[in-house]
Write an enzyme that holds these catalytic residues in place. Structure first.
Site, mmCIF file in Angstrom:
data_model
loop_
_atom_site.group_PDB
_atom_site.id
_atom_site.type_symbol
_atom_site.label_atom_id
_atom_site.label_comp_id
_atom_site.label_asym_id
_atom_site.label_seq_id
_atom_site.Cartn_x
_atom_site.Cartn_y
_atom_site.Cartn_z
ATOM 1 N N ARG A 1 0.807 -1.235 0.000
ATOM 2 C CA ARG A 1 0.000 0.000 0.000
ATOM 3 C C ARG A 1 0.836 1.280 0.000
ATOM 4 O O ARG A 1 0.340 2.347 0.351
ATOM 5 C CB ARG A 1 -0.993 -0.001 1.173
ATOM 6 C CG ARG A 1 -2.029 -1.103 1.085
ATOM 7 C CD ARG A 1 -3.139 -0.916 2.102
ATOM 8 N NE ARG A 1 -4.167 -1.923 1.921
ATOM 9 C CZ ARG A 1 -4.188 -3.106 2.544
ATOM 10 N NH1 ARG A 1 -3.206 -3.423 3.380
ATOM 11 N NH2 ARG A 1 -5.156 -3.960 2.330
ATOM 12 N N LYS B 1 3.639 11.482 -10.847
ATOM 13 C CA LYS B 1 2.836 10.606 -11.708
ATOM 14 C C LYS B 1 3.589 9.306 -11.943
ATOM 15 O O LYS B 1 4.752 9.324 -12.353
ATOM 16 C CB LYS B 1 2.564 11.270 -13.062
ATOM 17 C CG LYS B 1 1.382 12.210 -13.079
ATOM 18 C CD LYS B 1 1.109 12.605 -14.521
ATOM 19 C CE LYS B 1 -0.115 13.494 -14.631
ATOM 20 N NZ LYS B 1 -0.391 13.850 -16.044
ATOM 21 N N GLU C 1 9.983 18.211 -24.138
ATOM 22 C CA GLU C 1 9.292 18.568 -22.900
ATOM 23 C C GLU C 1 9.738 19.944 -22.410
ATOM 24 O O GLU C 1 8.960 20.690 -21.810
ATOM 25 C CB GLU C 1 9.527 17.501 -21.825
ATOM 26 C CG GLU C 1 8.956 16.134 -22.165
ATOM 27 C CD GLU C 1 7.431 16.083 -22.152
ATOM 28 O OE1 GLU C 1 6.784 17.063 -21.735
ATOM 29 O OE2 GLU C 1 6.867 15.050 -22.570
ATOM 30 N N LYS D 1 7.462 23.043 -14.137
ATOM 31 C CA LYS D 1 6.628 21.932 -13.684
ATOM 32 C C LYS D 1 6.402 21.996 -12.181
ATOM 33 O O LYS D 1 5.297 21.739 -11.695
ATOM 34 C CB LYS D 1 7.265 20.596 -14.056
ATOM 35 C CG LYS D 1 6.382 19.423 -13.636
ATOM 36 C CD LYS D 1 6.683 18.158 -14.378
ATOM 37 C CE LYS D 1 5.620 17.101 -14.094
ATOM 38 N NZ LYS D 1 5.847 15.857 -14.830
ATOM 39 N N GLU E 1 -3.898 16.878 -10.562
ATOM 40 C CA GLU E 1 -4.390 17.172 -11.906
ATOM 41 C C GLU E 1 -5.898 17.399 -11.949
ATOM 42 O O GLU E 1 -6.613 16.852 -12.784
ATOM 43 C CB GLU E 1 -3.994 16.059 -12.888
ATOM 44 C CG GLU E 1 -4.040 16.522 -14.349
ATOM 45 C CD GLU E 1 -3.445 15.504 -15.328
ATOM 46 O OE1 GLU E 1 -3.932 15.446 -16.450
ATOM 47 O OE2 GLU E 1 -2.504 14.803 -14.949
ATOM 48 N N ARG F 1 -2.728 21.507 -13.677
ATOM 49 C CA ARG F 1 -1.724 20.502 -14.030
ATOM 50 C C ARG F 1 -2.023 19.867 -15.379
ATOM 51 O O ARG F 1 -1.124 19.364 -16.053
ATOM 52 C CB ARG F 1 -1.616 19.428 -12.940
ATOM 53 C CG ARG F 1 -0.489 18.447 -13.220
ATOM 54 C CD ARG F 1 -0.119 17.582 -12.049
ATOM 55 N NE ARG F 1 0.975 16.696 -12.409
ATOM 56 C CZ ARG F 1 1.624 15.917 -11.561
ATOM 57 N NH1 ARG F 1 1.287 15.904 -10.282
ATOM 58 N NH2 ARG F 1 2.602 15.142 -11.966
ATOM 59 N N ASN G 1 -0.155 18.536 -20.253
ATOM 60 C CA ASN G 1 -0.468 17.612 -21.340
ATOM 61 C C ASN G 1 -0.475 18.309 -22.695
ATOM 62 O O ASN G 1 -0.899 17.710 -23.702
ATOM 63 C CB ASN G 1 -1.824 16.947 -21.099
ATOM 64 C CG ASN G 1 -1.780 15.950 -19.959
ATOM 65 O OD1 ASN G 1 -0.955 15.043 -19.953
ATOM 66 N ND2 ASN G 1 -2.644 16.131 -18.981
ATOM 67 N N HIS H 1 0.170 16.409 -25.896
ATOM 68 C CA HIS H 1 0.139 14.983 -25.593
ATOM 69 C C HIS H 1 -1.114 14.261 -26.098
ATOM 70 O O HIS H 1 -1.101 13.031 -26.229
ATOM 71 C CB HIS H 1 0.278 14.765 -24.084
ATOM 72 C CG HIS H 1 1.680 14.968 -23.584
ATOM 73 N ND1 HIS H 1 2.333 16.182 -23.701
ATOM 74 C CD2 HIS H 1 2.558 14.132 -22.983
ATOM 75 C CE1 HIS H 1 3.553 16.071 -23.178
ATOM 76 N NE2 HIS H 1 3.706 14.842 -22.746
ATOM 77 N N HIS I 1 0.193 11.129 -27.766
ATOM 78 C CA HIS I 1 -0.041 9.774 -27.274
ATOM 79 C C HIS I 1 -0.746 8.917 -28.328
ATOM 80 O O HIS I 1 -0.465 7.718 -28.461
ATOM 81 C CB HIS I 1 -0.877 9.810 -25.994
ATOM 82 C CG HIS I 1 -0.078 10.124 -24.769
ATOM 83 N ND1 HIS I 1 -0.659 10.474 -23.568
ATOM 84 C CD2 HIS I 1 1.258 10.143 -24.542
ATOM 85 C CE1 HIS I 1 0.291 10.694 -22.667
ATOM 86 N NE2 HIS I 1 1.454 10.499 -23.240
ATOM 87 N N HIS J 1 8.905 9.542 -27.658
ATOM 88 C CA HIS J 1 7.804 10.277 -27.027
ATOM 89 C C HIS J 1 7.866 11.761 -27.393
ATOM 90 O O HIS J 1 6.857 12.366 -27.774
ATOM 91 C CB HIS J 1 7.878 10.094 -25.512
ATOM 92 C CG HIS J 1 6.873 10.907 -24.759
ATOM 93 N ND1 HIS J 1 5.518 10.639 -24.797
ATOM 94 C CD2 HIS J 1 7.017 11.999 -23.946
ATOM 95 C CE1 HIS J 1 4.870 11.521 -24.039
ATOM 96 N NE2 HIS J 1 5.758 12.343 -23.518
#
Length: 358
Positions: free
Chosen positions: A122, A143, A185, A227, A237, A241, A245, A248, A252, A265
């Site tokens: 956990r 993330k 990025e 960031k 997010e 936030r 993206n 993206h 993606h 990427h």
């Protein structure tokens, strides 16, 4: 050595060190974080491990017992199979709740090792030790996750690291395509933050080789700070936030449809950035000179037209599965002007027309 930056979030704050050869001082720099822990598991991939695992293990050894897990290299490693293998390795090595994970590698290792740390018993602490330029983005902000066959990063958790240790010397062995991927990025951070940063990048970086100099630490620090500021305001997010993206949504989709590894990427994200500018123009939100922006990116070697070989229908269907989308409606980050991003629903017809350059 004092931290270069400190990240603050609702989960607490953590230091970031950026510097040359600091991987060899990892244990000493992190000794306060390691205090009271039972053992460390260093997770890496075969490529990075062959270069740095021995000396990083030696850096931690005076402070804690060290275990290692070496995964295959590549995006395919962010899978359920490798995630399960990593959990099994941790159990076999006797990791407990007082153990700590070290993610030594690029974004793939940071994502899967971070997700494993978030879910093992956990949740146990972890440290990011990125070795690629691209990972300057993914290693900060908490993330973590793995891919699903139907979409990238669809399974994951928010789990902030206890520290980030960024040795810039590990970048020197990267091929140009990896520098290009990571620089994408930085470009993203510049466009969503301020024009001064955009102009600085355009002035300082006329070719990828310009990044391989002493200026990389300053550019990295500035990019990470963008960031950090956003994560501080919106850790999970639920608001701003989402601006990270930018580029993206299509990026993606391109990765998924071309096959992971067909483009880096960052190369896919750059295409997505230009696409977002075109959509912003199509919606009369902006007046981007896309040809001018494209010229600089082409000179840096980005394959800005690679998506034109792909099925527009399949790209749109994948975009509908993006995490920002809702009820099958495409939502994406648009950019009316530098430093003023916004998230909006975009009609499928507009997407179709822009993909077709209508």
């Amino acid at each position: 050595m004092e931290p270069t930056l400190t990240i603050r979030s609702s989960s607490g704050e953590y230091p970031i060190w950026v510097g040359a050869n600091i991987r060899k001082q990892a244990g000493m720099l992190l000794k306060d974080i390691l205090s009271g822990k039972s053992k460390v598991l260093i997770v890496t991939d075969r490529k990075v491990g062959s270069a740095y695992l021995t000396e990083v293990s030696e850096a931690f050894a005076p402070f804690l017992p060290v275990e290692t897990a070496v995964l295959p290299a590549g995006e395919e490693t962010k899978s359920f199979t490798q995630y399960e293998n990593l959990l099994t390795k941790a159990l076999e090595k006797g990791l407990d709740r007082q153990s700590i994970i070290v993610a030594l590698g690029g974004g793939v290792i940071g994502d899967i090792a971070g997700f494993m740390a978030a879910t093992y018993m956990r949740g146990i602490p972890f440290i990011q030790m990125p070795t690629t330029l691209l990972a300057h983005d993914s290693s900060v902000g908490g993330k973590t996750g793995i891919n699903h066959p139907l979409g990238k990063n669809m399974v994951g958790a928010f789990h902030q690291p206890k520290a980030v240790l960024y040795d810039t010397n590990t970048l020197l062995t990267l091929p140009d395509e990896e520098w290009r991927s990571g620089f994408a990025e930085m470009i993203k951070h510049a466009y969503i933050s301020n024009q001064e940063f955009v102009e600085l990048l355009k002035k300082k970086v006329q070719s990828i080789s310009d990044l391989k100099s002493d200026q990389i630490k300053d550019l990295l620090t500035r990019s990470i700070q963008v960031k950090a500021d956003i994560v501080q305001d919106d850790e999970k997010e639920s608001g701003v936030r989402g601006y990270l993206n930018f580029g993206h949504t299509l990026g993606h989709a391109i990765e998924k449809n071309i096959g992971y590894g067909g483009l880096t990427h960052g190369e896919a994200v750059v295409i997505g950035i230009l696409f977002s500018m075109k959509v912003s123009n199509a919606l009369q939100l902006s007046a981007w000179d896309v040809e001018s922006e494209e010229k600089w990116l082409k000179e840096l070697g980005y394959p800005v037209n690679k998506h034109k070989d792909l099925s527009h229908k399949e790209l749109i269907e994948t975009m509908k599965k993006d995490k920002k989308s809702s009820k099958g409606q495409i939502r994406m980050v648009l950019l009316p002007e530098t430093g003023k991003p916004m998230i909006a629903a975009v009609e499928e017809k507009v997407i179709q027309n822009v993909l077709a350059d209508k």
